[in-house]
Structure formats: C-alpha cells, structure tokens
Enzyme design. Sequence first.
Site, short mmCIF file in Angstrom:
data_model
loop_
_atom_site.label_atom_id
_atom_site.label_comp_id
_atom_site.label_asym_id
_atom_site.label_seq_id
_atom_site.Cartn_x
_atom_site.Cartn_y
_atom_site.Cartn_z
N PHE A 161 0.81 -1.23 0.00
CA PHE A 161 0.00 0.00 0.00
C PHE A 161 0.84 1.27 0.00
O PHE A 161 0.37 2.34 -0.37
CB PHE A 161 -0.94 0.01 1.23
CG PHE A 161 -0.24 0.40 2.51
CD1 PHE A 161 -0.05 1.74 2.84
CD2 PHE A 161 0.25 -0.56 3.39
CE1 PHE A 161 0.61 2.10 4.01
CE2 PHE A 161 0.90 -0.21 4.55
CZ PHE A 161 1.09 1.13 4.86
N LYS A 185 -1.13 -6.94 -9.38
CA LYS A 185 -2.13 -7.02 -8.30
C LYS A 185 -1.72 -5.94 -7.28
O LYS A 185 -0.87 -6.15 -6.45
CB LYS A 185 -2.09 -8.41 -7.67
CG LYS A 185 -3.40 -8.87 -7.01
CD LYS A 185 -3.88 -7.98 -5.90
CE LYS A 185 -3.19 -8.21 -4.60
NZ LYS A 185 -3.59 -7.25 -3.54
N GLU A 188 -4.91 -3.71 -2.04
CA GLU A 188 -6.37 -3.52 -2.00
C GLU A 188 -6.73 -2.24 -1.26
O GLU A 188 -7.88 -1.81 -1.29
CB GLU A 188 -7.05 -4.73 -1.35
CG GLU A 188 -6.62 -5.06 0.07
CD GLU A 188 -5.37 -5.94 0.14
OE1 GLU A 188 -4.46 -5.76 -0.69
OE2 GLU A 188 -5.30 -6.78 1.06
N ARG A 189 -5.75 -1.62 -0.58
CA ARG A 189 -6.10 -0.44 0.22
C ARG A 189 -6.06 0.85 -0.59
O ARG A 189 -6.72 1.81 -0.25
CB ARG A 189 -5.16 -0.35 1.42
CG ARG A 189 -5.41 -1.52 2.34
CD ARG A 189 -4.61 -1.41 3.58
NE ARG A 189 -3.84 -2.62 3.78
CZ ARG A 189 -2.85 -2.73 4.62
NH1 ARG A 189 -2.48 -1.70 5.34
NH2 ARG A 189 -2.22 -3.86 4.77
N SER A 238 5.39 -7.04 3.19
CA SER A 238 5.98 -7.36 4.49
C SER A 238 6.75 -8.68 4.43
O SER A 238 6.50 -9.52 3.56
CB SER A 238 4.87 -7.43 5.55
OG SER A 238 3.86 -8.30 5.10
N CYS A 293 9.53 1.76 3.39
CA CYS A 293 10.44 0.65 3.70
C CYS A 293 11.85 1.17 3.92
O CYS A 293 12.69 0.46 4.47
CB CYS A 293 10.44 -0.37 2.59
SG CYS A 293 11.05 0.33 1.06
N GLU A 395 9.51 -4.18 12.89
CA GLU A 395 9.18 -3.07 11.99
C GLU A 395 7.84 -2.51 12.45
O GLU A 395 6.82 -3.21 12.38
CB GLU A 395 9.08 -3.57 10.54
CG GLU A 395 8.72 -2.45 9.58
CD GLU A 395 8.52 -2.92 8.15
OE1 GLU A 395 7.79 -3.89 7.92
OE2 GLU A 395 9.08 -2.28 7.24
P1 NAD Z 1 1.54 -6.69 2.86
O1 NAD Z 1 2.60 -7.73 2.90
O2 NAD Z 1 0.43 -6.76 3.84
O3 NAD Z 1 0.82 -6.69 1.42
C1 NAD Z 1 1.56 -6.63 0.23
C2 NAD Z 1 0.75 -7.30 -0.88
O4 NAD Z 1 0.57 -8.68 -0.57
C3 NAD Z 1 -0.64 -6.72 -1.07
O5 NAD Z 1 -0.91 -6.64 -2.45
C4 NAD Z 1 -1.56 -7.73 -0.40
O6 NAD Z 1 -2.82 -7.82 -1.00
C5 NAD Z 1 -0.80 -9.03 -0.58
N1 NAD Z 1 -1.01 -9.97 0.52
C6 NAD Z 1 -1.30 -9.67 1.82
N2 NAD Z 1 -1.38 -10.80 2.55
C7 NAD Z 1 -1.14 -11.83 1.71
C8 NAD Z 1 -1.07 -13.24 1.87
N3 NAD Z 1 -1.27 -13.83 3.05
N4 NAD Z 1 -0.79 -14.01 0.79
C9 NAD Z 1 -0.56 -13.43 -0.40
N5 NAD Z 1 -0.62 -12.08 -0.62
C10 NAD Z 1 -0.89 -11.30 0.42
O7 NAD Z 1 2.29 -5.28 2.94
P2 NAD Z 1 1.66 -3.83 3.11
O8 NAD Z 1 1.15 -3.68 4.49
O9 NAD Z 1 0.75 -3.52 1.98
O10 NAD Z 1 2.98 -2.94 2.94
C11 NAD Z 1 3.87 -2.62 3.97
C12 NAD Z 1 5.05 -3.55 3.99
O11 NAD Z 1 5.73 -3.52 2.73
C13 NAD Z 1 6.10 -3.13 5.01
O12 NAD Z 1 6.57 -4.29 5.66
C14 NAD Z 1 7.20 -2.50 4.18
O13 NAD Z 1 8.49 -2.53 4.74
C15 NAD Z 1 7.13 -3.34 2.94
N6 NAD Z 1 7.75 -2.67 1.81
C16 NAD Z 1 8.98 -3.10 1.44
C17 NAD Z 1 9.63 -2.47 0.40
C18 NAD Z 1 10.99 -2.90 -0.04
O14 NAD Z 1 11.44 -2.44 -1.05
N7 NAD Z 1 11.66 -3.78 0.68
C19 NAD Z 1 9.02 -1.39 -0.26
C20 NAD Z 1 7.74 -0.99 0.15
C21 NAD Z 1 7.11 -1.64 1.21
#
Ligand code: NAD
Length: 510
Positions: A161, A185, A188-189, A238, A293, A395
Amino acid sequence: MSSIESAETASPSAEIIGHYIGGREVQASANTLDVFNPASGEITKRLACADADVVEQAIFAANNAFPSWRNTPPQKRAQILFRFKILLEQSADAICQLITAEHGKVLDDARGELGRGIEVVEYACGISELLKGEHSKNAGPDIDSWSEFQPLGIVAGITPFNFPAMVPMWMFPMAIACGNTFILKPSERDPSAALLIARLFTEAGLPEGVFNVVNGDRSVVEMLLDDSRIQAVSFVGSTAIAESIYQRASNTGKRVQALGGAKNHAVIMPDADITNAVNALMGAAYGSCGERCMAISVAVCVGEETADQVVSQLERRVRALKIGPGTDTNNDMGPLISKDALVRINAYIEQGLEQGAELVVDGRGLQVKGHEQGYFIGGCLFDEVSEDMSIYSDEIFGPVLCVVRVKYLDQAMTLINNHEYGNGTCIFTRDGAAARYFSDHIQVGMVGINVALPVPVASHSFGGWKRSLFGDLSIYGPDSIRFYTRRKTMTQKWPFDGDKEDARFSFPSN
Ligand code: NAD
C-alpha cells in the site's frame, strides 16, 4: 467515540473499482472490499475482488499478447514508453490526488513518489541499448558466440500500500520493455492510481493485454502464484508474506524476487553536523508517517553528548510537526493507512513503555480538527531504547523513532549487522575513513553517507540484504534486465563449402 473508532459509513453511491484487462476496464466479480479515505475514516469506494474467472481473463489476455509483443522491436517499445512518460507527467495531479485520497500521504510526497516511478520509465526508454546482449567473435577457431536476453512470458507483480504508484513502476515498465506481458495485483487499500496508470499506458499505444491489473487480496495472489503460465513474480510487501510468496512461487518453478520489511538504522557520529543530521532524520523518520520501507526508525547515537544533542533537537522538531490531511501541502505528515495500523502502533508504544524505554514525545491520541475520525497519530520519539525491546526489533511502520545510545562505531555496526533486516542504513559523519569503514563492513543492501534515504536512482538497482529480500536479484535498474529475461547463448560455425572436419572425441577446447 474514541479517535481510534471511525464512522466507516459507505455512501450508497460509492464508486466500484474494477480491473483492467486486455486494454479495457472490467467490472465483473461479486465480492467487494472497502476502500477508505484515511484522513476521514470514511469508506469512499468499493473494490471488486477478482474471482477465478477474472484472473483467467487476465492470464488469457497476457498470454495472447505475448507472441507479438515479444517480437516488437525494442525501439518501438521504447517509443510507447516515451509517450507513456509524457502522459504520466501530464496526469500527475490526477494520479497524486488518487494516492492522497486512498493512502493519506501529503500531496507533495505523492508527487515525489510518482517522480521516482517516472524515472524508471525513463530508464526503460533505453531498452534497445540495455538489451544489446554480448558477442564474442572467434570464441573458437572460426566460431562466434553470442548471448541474447529473451523475455520470459507473463510476469506478475504484487505490490504494497505504501507506494501505490512507485512500487508498481519499479516492476512493470522494465518487465514490459524487456518484451514480457504483465499482470499487476496492487494493494487492495489504495488501488485507484494503478488503474489510471494502466489507462494511460493504453493511451500511449501499448497493445491490449500487455499490461493488466487485477484487484483483490490474498486469494487473487494465490491464483497467480499457482498458475503455470506465469513465469516470474515480483513481490514487495511485508517480510512474512514475502517469504511465503518466495517459497510458494519457487515451488511452482517461477523466478521470484520478494522484497520484504525493514528496520533502518541511522548512525550519528560525534563529529557529525548534528543540525543537518536531525533535519535529515526528521524527513526520513516522519515523512509519509513513517510508512516507507526505507524510513529511518532507529537513530544510533555514538557518545552520550551526541545523543543528548540529537534527542533535544529532535524533541523540539517532533513536537512542531504539522499533521493533518494530505490534501493540505502545508502539512508534514498525513494519517496512517488504516485503523488497524493505528491500533498496532499504539500497542507498540505501550510495549516500549512497559519494557523501559523513555517516551520523549508521545503522539498518541492526536485529534485533527474536522478530521476526528481520521487515522492520525503524532510523531513519537523514544530514548534509551535497547536491543531486547519489541520497539527495536520489530518493523513498526509508523512515525516512531527509537534512539539507541552506544559508545563506539563498532557497537553501532554490531547492532545493525545483528538485526534480521538489512534494507537501508546511513551514517552521519565528517570523517571519510569512518564512513568508508562503515559502508564496507555493514551488512545492509543500501547505504547512505550523510544521506538518510539512500534509495538508488533508476540506473542502479534497489534491494536489501538478509530478510529484506528473498531472491538473487534486486528490483529495477540493471538487475531488472537479468530478472525479466532469460539468457540464451549461441555458438556458431559456418564452414566453407568443401571444408572437411574429422570426428573429435575429446572435449572441444581452444
Ligand atoms: P503486505 O505484505 O500486507 O501486502 C503486500 C501485498 O501482498 C498486497 O498486495 C496484499 O494484497 C498481498 N497480501 C497480503 N497478505 C497476503 C497473503 N497472506 N498471501 C498473499 N498475498 C498477500 O504489505 P503492506 O502492508 O501492503 O505494505 C507494507 C510492507 O511492505 C512493510 O513491511 C514494508 O516494509 C514493505 N515494503 C517493502 C519495500 C521494499 O522495497 N523492501 C518497499 C515498500 C514496502
């Protein structure tokens, strides 16, 4: 009603957000998810969650588009990317307004993220040069050899998101420039920016089916991961999800890069320009409400005197942060993404207090006038934080900066090297030798020297170490050419008519 509870009222006419498949919007799918405006706590849109039929339509469209896109000359692909870049710039206001309305970040911050995404498109415009391959004349007697980089087929991208425009653009411009077709994909937020961007790509002349967007949550991701027609997956999110996606997609033979979470430390040396360091820390820790991140969430101060100065300057600055809706560009910080995030961060602050850290600035319970149901929190600053506390190890992904006091640079480096994450880090110092030692020995993928957010430019690649990245290749930049293509190496010989060759049974060598 407390500040954490929100009204959550959907207007009956709330817009339904669909998918983008085969060059047009698709509205099907019965299940919907709510999309909120984090500044007001209201449900503003409903997101159609793709079912198996919609996912199949996207895969079918991407599969059909691949043979012809693969054979489109890179120069032609670049011409479409050039037009796409111009359309992105012309539509920047509309895209950023969508980002702010669904993510909450301040408009200027949204412009910054879009700008960094456009830089990847600019890099992708050089695809003819980037795909030139490698050639060796006379690799053996009368033998020439060359390697070329062929596209993989359909690539899927799953994004978080926190950068609804930039992170998708870390992926699809390079994948598509390399000759692949793509299914995104988005989170969703905050899904709307990606749909507008997809429309602009079609307007730029991208053939239908080359770029598709399917919306939804985990179930959609799993359908993409398990489909054998998809060749590669780029994921950003994450760490727990990144790791599970890496395993699941690898098990079905896909190429995977899965970027995860972070805990980024800034080291402040006694010789640093403290005011400059604090200015940099303010943006890096509290910009975008700490939901980056690469956000700095730990300030490791070397020496008590350094720590006292840093904490006293930070305290004043954190108290003065301007917080409110992202539509007001005078604000430094907007709301958090969701009510859940607000509850989670409040719980971490409680744990920090219970575990003995000193809460110098407590941002909890912030009420923003006219936005009482928004997910706002003030900047928080902890001092006297130690390694065993959850506010240090986890985090938090919010505007919470932890100060750790150490005596020596080596102690600071041991802390960083022992941490499970290794995304970004930085050092503030006037001592070149200390900076060089730090950058050489630190176990982190992206290092800043007097730069708090060392996010690589588009011609370098972005990726952390340790549990911040699962896979071998980083995202965008030169690594993306390797990730989104398959090397094929040809060895050829054209004997003159009449030349006779004997059978040789030893292994061919020069
Ligand atoms: P998230 O992991 O909750 O969601 C990321 C994506 O995965 C979304 O599209 C979501 O729909 C999907 N998803 C969620 N749960 C899932 C599951 N159980 N199985 C399959 N897909 C699933 O992350 P978020 O809350 O949207 O974003 C924040 C996180 O992203 C933080 O941990 C941040 O550090 C990380 N991030 C990392 C980087 C990087 O470059 N390392 C960059 C941006 C964000």
